[in-house]
Write a protein that holds these residues in place. Structure first.
Motif: not given
Length: 415
Positions: A84-113
C-alpha cells in the motif's frame, strides 16, 4: 530441461508497467486523475466496496490505477505479498501503529530511530500504548523487553543518522518464536541493497521520497506485506476483515483504516514520478554507495575528524552485520568533528553539498544533526542515540567522487 532465465532487479522494474498491461501500449502507466470510478452494474461496485472483487477502484482516496502500478512495482522489489502506498513514509508508519496497535498493547522499538518516528512514540504513549526502546544491535535486549502484551517489534535497517544496524536475523528469529509482528523500516537500505523478508520481517516500510524515488521531487511512502506473518493469530484485526485468506487481513486493515480513514493518500502525479525514479534505483545505490565509501575512508584519515560512521567501514561496530546482509553501504554517511564548535564552519565552507534536510537526492545534502533534525529531542535523547554535538550527516549524491573529495579537503584544511 533448462531453467527459464529470471530477469535481474533493474530489468524487472523498467519493464514492469509495460508487461503489467499499461493502456494503449504505453511504456509507463498513465497518470489517472479521476477521483471517482464507475461500473455498469451496482453489484460490481458493491464487490469493490466489500473487498470481494479482484482489483477495481471506487474512490481515489483508497488508490488509483497509477498508485496500484507503483504498489505492484514495490511488491516486486520486496518480493512480497502486496503493498500500500501513502502520501509520505511517516503516513505509512503511523498507519501501522495506529491501526494495528490499541491501548494496552506494548511496542518494542529501536532507540536509534528517525526523529519524527521518535516523536510519534510520544503520541502513541498518550493514547495508552506502551513503548520500550532498546539497543537493537543486541537481540538479547529486545528479548528482555518482550512482555505478554507485546504485539510488535520495530527497527530501521540502517539508522538515521548514526548508521546503527540491528541484529536483523536475531530479532527475526525472536519474533517468530513469540509470534510478534516484525516491522522493518528499510528506507535507507532500499530493497535493492537489502530485502527485509530474508530476516523474517512481516511488514516493510519504505519512504519512497528517499532511495526509491531518488530525485527529491516527490513525497511518498509504502508498506509491504512480505507474506511471512500469520495474521490469523493477531488479536487486533477487525471482525469485518477476518474473512477469506488470512494472509490478506493485515493489508486489508491497513488500506481501510490506515489509508481510507486517515487519508494519507498518494496522488497519481507523485506516484508516476516515484515509479519513474524507481527504475534507476540500482544504478543510483551502486554509485552513491561507492562514493560514500571512498569519502568515508578519506575522512577517517583526517585529524579534524573524531569518528566516521559508515556500515562498510571495517571500523563500524556492526560491519559484520552489514557485510552479511547488504550488497552495498547506501548513501548515508555521518562523521563527528573533534571540535564540535567547528561544525557549522565546516558545513559553510563546503561548496558542493547543499545545506538542506532530506535524504537520497541526486545532489549531496549536508546537515548538522544536533542543531536541526534532532534539536527537538534534547541532549538526553541524543546521548542515548549516539548523536554528538559535532555530528554532521551527509546524503551522498551523484557527483563525481573526486569532486567531493576535493571540496572536503579545502573545507577541512587549517582546522
Amino acid at each position: 530441461m533448462t531453467t527459464p532465465h529470471q530477469p535481474s532487479f533493474t530489468t524487472q522494474i523498467v519493464h514492469a508497467d509495460r508487461l503489467g498491461g499499461a493502456e494503449h501500449g504505453a511504456i509507463h502507466k498513465p497518470i489517472h486523475t479521476s477521483v471517482q470510478y464507475g461500473y455498469d452494474k451496482v453489484e460490481d461496485l458493491i464487490a469493490v466496496f466489500q473487498g470481494t472483487a479482484k482489483g477495481g477502484f471506487n474512490y481515489a482516496r483508497q488508490g488509483t490505477p497509477t498508485t496500484a502500478a507503483l504498489e505492484s512495482k514495490i511488491t516486486q522489489m520486496e518480493q512480497g505479498l502486496g503493498t500500500i502506498v501513502f502520501s509520505t513514509g511517516m503516513a505509512g508508519i503511523c498507519a501501522i501503529f495506529m491501526t494495528l496497535l490499541k491501548a494496552g498493547d506494548h511496542l518494542v522499538a529501536s532507540q536509534y530511530v528517525f526523529g519524527n518516528t521518535n516523536s510519534v512514540f510520544g503520541t502513541l504513549a498518550n493514547l495508552g500504548i506502551e513503548i520500550t526502546t532498546v539497543d537493537v544491535t543486541d537481540a538479547a535486549q529486545v528479548a528482555a523487553a518482550v512482555r505478554p502484551n507485546t504485539r510488535m517489534v520495530f527497527v530501521e535497517t540502517i539508522a538515521n543518522p548514526g548508521t546503527q544496524i540491528p541484529d536483523l536475523a536475531g530479532i527475526g528469529a525472536l519474533c517468530r518464536q513469540h509470534g510478534l509482528l516484525y516491522v522493518v523500516d528499510n528506507t535507507v537500505a532500499s530493497p535493492y541493497i537489502f530485502r527485509a523478508g530474508t530476516v523474517g520481517a512481516g511488514l516493510v516500510v519504505n519512504s519512497l521520497t528517499k532511495s526509491i524515488g531518488g530525485h527529491g521531487d516527490a513525497l511518498g511512502g509504502a508498506v509491504t506485506d512480505t507474506g511471512l506473518y500469520d495474521w490469523s493469530g493477531y488479536p487486533n484485526i477487525f471482525a469485518a476483515y477476518c474473512k477469506g485468506d488470512s494472509k490478506g487481513w493485515g493489508l486489508q486493515q491497513l488500506r481501510k483504516k490506515g489509508l481510507r480513514d486517515m487519508g494519507g493518500t498518494l496522488s497519481s502525479h507523485a506516484a508516476h514520478q516515484l515509479a519513474v525514479g524507481a527504475e534507476t534505483l540500482a544504478l543510483r545505490m551502486e554509485r552513491t554507495s561507492a562514493t560514500a565509501l571512498a569519502l568515508a575512508r578519506w575522512l577517517e584519515q583526517q585529524p579534524a575528524v573524531a569518528r566516521v560512521l559508515y556500515p562498510m567501514l571495517e571500523s563500524h561496530p556492526q560491519h559484520a552485520q552489514a557485510k552479511q546482509h547488504f550488497r552495498a553501504g547506501s548513501w548515508l554517511l555521518s562523521f563527528e568533528l573533534r571540535d564540535a564548535d567547528q561544525c557549522l564552519t565546516v558545513c559553510n565552507r563546503l561548496q558542493l553539498p547543499i545545506k538542506a534536510t532530506g535524504l537520497a537526492d541526486t545532489r549531496t545534502l549536508i546537515i548538522p544533526v544536533a542543531h536541526t533534525i534532532f534539536w527537538e529531542a534534547g541532549p538526553a535523547v541524543r546521548a542515548t542515540m549516539g548523536i554528538a554535538d559535532g555530528m554532521i550527516r551527509l546524503s551522498i549524491g551523484l557527483e563525481e567522487a573526486d569532486d567531493l573529495l576535493a571540496d572536503f579537503a579545502q573545507a577541512l584544511s587549517g582546522l
